[in-house]
Design a protein around this motif. Structure first.
Motif, PDB file in Angstrom:
ATOM      1  N   UNK A  34       2.586   2.301 -40.635  1.00  0.00           N
ATOM      2  CA  UNK A  34       1.256   2.062 -40.076  1.00  0.00           C
ATOM      3  C   UNK A  34       1.287   2.555 -38.637  1.00  0.00           C
ATOM      4  N   UNK A  35       0.134   2.590 -37.982  1.00  0.00           N
ATOM      5  CA  UNK A  35       0.158   2.934 -36.552  1.00  0.00           C
ATOM      6  C   UNK A  35       0.600   1.738 -35.708  1.00  0.00           C
ATOM      7  N   UNK A  36       0.712   0.580 -36.350  1.00  0.00           N
ATOM      8  CA  UNK A  36       1.217  -0.627 -35.706  1.00  0.00           C
ATOM      9  C   UNK A  36       2.260  -1.222 -36.646  1.00  0.00           C
ATOM     10  N   UNK A  37       3.542  -1.064 -36.290  1.00  0.00           N
ATOM     11  CA  UNK A  37       4.599  -1.522 -37.181  1.00  0.00           C
ATOM     12  C   UNK A  37       5.740  -2.146 -36.377  1.00  0.00           C
ATOM     13  N   UNK A  38       6.960  -2.038 -36.868  1.00  0.00           N
ATOM     14  CA  UNK A  38       8.083  -2.705 -36.225  1.00  0.00           C
ATOM     15  C   UNK A  38       9.366  -1.956 -36.553  1.00  0.00           C
ATOM     16  N   UNK A  39      10.309  -1.997 -35.622  1.00  0.00           N
ATOM     17  CA  UNK A  39      11.635  -1.433 -35.867  1.00  0.00           C
ATOM     18  C   UNK A  39      12.665  -2.377 -35.266  1.00  0.00           C
ATOM     19  N   UNK A  40      13.602  -2.796 -36.094  1.00  0.00           N
ATOM     20  CA  UNK A  40      14.597  -3.785 -35.670  1.00  0.00           C
ATOM     21  C   UNK A  40      15.650  -3.208 -34.730  1.00  0.00           C
ATOM     22  N   UNK A  41      15.752  -1.877 -34.652  1.00  0.00           N
ATOM     23  CA  UNK A  41      16.793  -1.262 -33.829  1.00  0.00           C
ATOM     24  C   UNK A  41      16.285  -0.722 -32.498  1.00  0.00           C
ATOM     25  N   UNK A  42      14.966  -0.662 -32.334  1.00  0.00           N
ATOM     26  CA  UNK A  42      14.401  -0.151 -31.087  1.00  0.00           C
ATOM     27  C   UNK A  42      14.054  -1.295 -30.144  1.00  0.00           C
ATOM     28  N   UNK A  43      13.747  -0.945 -28.917  1.00  0.00           N
ATOM     29  CA  UNK A  43      13.445  -1.944 -27.893  1.00  0.00           C
ATOM     30  C   UNK A  43      12.026  -1.746 -27.372  1.00  0.00           C
ATOM     31  N   UNK A  44      11.472  -2.824 -26.850  1.00  0.00           N
ATOM     32  CA  UNK A  44      10.085  -2.799 -26.395  1.00  0.00           C
ATOM     33  C   UNK A  44       9.930  -1.961 -25.128  1.00  0.00           C
ATOM     34  N   UNK A  45       8.736  -1.396 -24.917  1.00  0.00           N
ATOM     35  CA  UNK A  45       8.475  -0.644 -23.682  1.00  0.00           C
ATOM     36  C   UNK A  45       8.760  -1.507 -22.457  1.00  0.00           C
ATOM     37  N   UNK A  46       9.410  -0.930 -21.469  1.00  0.00           N
ATOM     38  CA  UNK A  46       9.673  -1.654 -20.229  1.00  0.00           C
ATOM     39  C   UNK A  46      10.783  -2.675 -20.299  1.00  0.00           C
ATOM     40  N   UNK A  47      11.465  -2.789 -21.446  1.00  0.00           N
ATOM     41  CA  UNK A  47      12.491  -3.828 -21.604  1.00  0.00           C
ATOM     42  C   UNK A  47      13.856  -3.413 -21.095  1.00  0.00           C
ATOM     43  N   UNK A  48      14.013  -2.125 -20.772  1.00  0.00           N
ATOM     44  CA  UNK A  48      15.308  -1.572 -20.381  1.00  0.00           C
ATOM     45  C   UNK A  48      16.359  -1.799 -21.463  1.00  0.00           C
ATOM     46  N   UNK A  49      15.876  -1.938 -22.702  1.00  0.00           N
ATOM     47  CA  UNK A  49      16.737  -2.110 -23.883  1.00  0.00           C
ATOM     48  C   UNK A  49      17.592  -3.373 -23.798  1.00  0.00           C
ATOM     49  N   UNK A  50      17.066  -4.381 -23.127  1.00  0.00           N
ATOM     50  CA  UNK A  50      17.804  -5.646 -23.013  1.00  0.00           C
ATOM     51  C   UNK A  50      17.869  -6.366 -24.355  1.00  0.00           C
ATOM     52  N   UNK A  51      16.876  -6.138 -25.211  1.00  0.00           N
ATOM     53  CA  UNK A  51      16.864  -6.741 -26.540  1.00  0.00           C
ATOM     54  C   UNK A  51      16.486  -5.681 -27.569  1.00  0.00           C
ATOM     55  N   UNK A  52      16.823  -5.942 -28.816  1.00  0.00           N
ATOM     56  CA  UNK A  52      16.461  -5.040 -29.910  1.00  0.00           C
ATOM     57  C   UNK A  52      15.442  -5.716 -30.816  1.00  0.00           C
ATOM     58  N   UNK A  53      14.580  -4.870 -31.393  1.00  0.00           N
ATOM     59  CA  UNK A  53      13.487  -5.361 -32.221  1.00  0.00           C
ATOM     60  C   UNK A  53      12.197  -5.202 -31.446  1.00  0.00           C
ATOM     61  N   UNK A  54      11.344  -4.272 -31.900  1.00  0.00           N
ATOM     62  CA  UNK A  54      10.141  -3.985 -31.125  1.00  0.00           C
ATOM     63  C   UNK A  54       8.975  -3.628 -32.030  1.00  0.00           C
ATOM     64  N   UNK A  91      17.040  -5.202 -45.621  1.00  0.00           N
ATOM     65  CA  UNK A  91      18.359  -5.571 -45.093  1.00  0.00           C
ATOM     66  C   UNK A  91      19.103  -4.351 -44.541  1.00  0.00           C
ATOM     67  N   UNK A  92      18.706  -3.159 -45.008  1.00  0.00           N
ATOM     68  CA  UNK A  92      19.416  -1.951 -44.586  1.00  0.00           C
ATOM     69  C   UNK A  92      18.517  -0.938 -43.870  1.00  0.00           C
ATOM     70  N   UNK A  93      17.210  -1.118 -43.968  1.00  0.00           N
ATOM     71  CA  UNK A  93      16.268  -0.218 -43.307  1.00  0.00           C
ATOM     72  C   UNK A  93      15.578  -0.985 -42.185  1.00  0.00           C
ATOM     73  N   UNK A  94      15.723  -0.498 -40.968  1.00  0.00           N
ATOM     74  CA  UNK A  94      15.223  -1.227 -39.799  1.00  0.00           C
ATOM     75  C   UNK A  94      13.705  -1.318 -39.746  1.00  0.00           C
ATOM     76  N   UNK A  95      13.003  -0.541 -40.572  1.00  0.00           N
ATOM     77  CA  UNK A  95      11.541  -0.512 -40.472  1.00  0.00           C
ATOM     78  C   UNK A  95      10.809  -1.166 -41.633  1.00  0.00           C
ATOM     79  N   UNK A  96      11.491  -1.425 -42.715  1.00  0.00           N
ATOM     80  CA  UNK A  96      10.816  -2.015 -43.872  1.00  0.00           C
ATOM     81  C   UNK A  96      10.456  -3.466 -43.592  1.00  0.00           C
ATOM     82  N   UNK A  97       9.205  -3.855 -43.842  1.00  0.00           N
ATOM     83  CA  UNK A  97       8.845  -5.267 -43.655  1.00  0.00           C
ATOM     84  C   UNK A  97       9.596  -6.160 -44.640  1.00  0.00           C
TER      85      UNK A  97
END
Length: 407
Positions: free
Chosen positions: A14-34, A309-315
């Motif tokens: 979707x144009x609005x989704x989620x990835x468990x391995x990426x980090x949020x904008x401005x987070x400096x990659x302090x956490x994963x899941x965005x 469990x193996x794909x970071x983007x699948x809901x």
């Protein structure tokens, strides 16, 4: 339509989704899941038709595995596109769409579309007339390209081997209160009929210009849709508070909801996937409150998509509401939405036209994923050059021949 693949291989839901391995904008990659948002919000200025001149990198998700660098839409796509295959063959390509975020079409190389024109739809009004005028801007760009210019009409360029645009007027008319369809048979309202007529006339302009330039016999025209809208039957329309499902998820465990993307579907990502069954049980117990028709998770989910469990983007969970339900603010006025699995969402028109084709109707069930390899076949390029086609064994559309008569 440009990769030949589903989210299983493209990684795009979707144009609005989620990835468990990426980090949020401005987070400096302090956490994963965005949350991954690729719409007008990533423009430098979404109120300007040109989006402020580009994508604002500070609004993009970050990739910890690549030095915490911004992830542009084209880099988010996991497989190549028809545009990239055409460019590699030395052909010119062009496309026009509604957000700068359609950089996605460039594919992982970032260079698929030689002339990508994406005037920002969020910068214009929201009436059907406003959107028709907006579509006209893109229509003019295509006419310039047919005439051997770039989209602006100011530079000479080869007529693209692949080019086209996204029309928005019909979609807006389908969703706008007071418009849409007037009955279950799909009789259009006056506003929707106007949008259909306007779009039809725009297609007529393309055909006329192709004729004028002597390009008709060398051009295959494909008319289809990314999606339909649900419900067609206005009597089934029902707005259900979009907070209900997130609240139910978090009632299982505070903070359990990572992301819920909701329209006439609810895609749910959890911060702890081991709680999936508990969430499914909670949603099932409250199905009437949330107007839930079906809940897909576990092995059933893996029939459609990769294993979460193996794909970071699948809901983790997909919730399909009862027909006609739209998850939105209680004050929402829209009368239709898309994203779900219903016939209204997924059964769309598909017309392929070329002077060498005999007029006929094909009743074999097909998917819009079959458009991409068919385009390459028409251009005498190898459909297997598309990674998603190889992975998903996507077939060509039946009944088509290339301009050289090859099946």
């Amino acid at each position: 339509m440009t990769t030949g693949g589903s989210p299983r291989t493209t990684g795009v839901f979707y144009d609005d989704s989620y990835d468990r391995t990426l980090s949020a904008p401005g987070s400096k990659c302090a956490t994963k899941g965005a949350e991954i948002v690729y719409d007008e919000s990533i423009d430098k200025d979404p109120t300007a038709l040109n989006g402020g001149g580009g994508i604002d990198p500070t609004t993009l998700p970050l990739d910890p595995s690549k030095g915490c660098t911004p992830v542009y839409p084209h880099s988010f796509l996991r497989v190549n596109t028809i545009f990239e295959v055409a460019r590699q063959a030395g052909l010119n390509t062009a496309w026009s769409d509604k957000h700068l975020a359609y950089d996605l079409l460039n594919g992982p190389s970032g260079k698929g579309v030689a002339d990508l024109y994406s005037p920002e739809i969020a910068s214009v009004g929201s009436t059907v007339a406003d959107i028709e005028a907006y579509d006209d801007v893109k229509v003019q760009a295509i006419l310039h390209e047919i005439d051997g210019k770039d989209h602006s009409g100011t530079k000479n360029a080869p007529v693209p081997a692949i080019f086209g645009m996204n029309f928005q007027a019909v979609s807006v008319a389908q969703k706008t209160a007071g418009a849409g369809y007037v009955d279950a048979a799909g009789t259009p309202s006056a506003q929707l009929q106007e949008a259909l007529t306007h779009t039809d006339q725009s297609l007529g302009k393309f055909v006329s210009e192709l004729n004028k330039r002597g390009l008709s016999k060398d051009t295959t025209i494909i008319v289809t849709a990314k999606h339909g809208q649900s419900p067609v039957d206005p009597n089934k329309h029902q707005i259900v508070d979009s907070k209900i499902i997130p609240n139910l998820v978090n009632s299982v465990q505070p903070g359990l909801l990572a992301q819920a993307t909701q329209d006439d579907v609810s895609l749910i990502w959890l911060t702890d996937s081991s709680k999936t069954n508990a969430v499914v049980a909670k949603l099932s117990a409250n199905a009437a409150q949330a107007n839930i028709g079906q809940i897909i998770s576990g092995d059933e989910l893996k029939q459609f998509f990769n294993d979460p469990q193996t794909d970071s983007r699948t809901p983790d969970i997909v919730v399909l509401p009862n027909q006609g339900v739209i998850y939105a603010k209680p004050t929402a006025t829209k009368i239709a939405e898309h994203g779900g699995f219903s016939d209204d969402d997924t059964h769309v028109a598909l017309l392929v036209s070329n002077p060498d084709l005999k007029a006929s109707a094909v009743y074999t069930p097909v998917s819009t994923t079959q458009i991409a390899p068919s385009i390459l076949q028409i251009l005498n390029l190898n459909p297997q050059a598309l990674q998603a086609v190889r992975a998903e064994k996507t077939q060509l559309l039946p009944g088509l021949s290339s301009n050289k008569g090859d099946e």
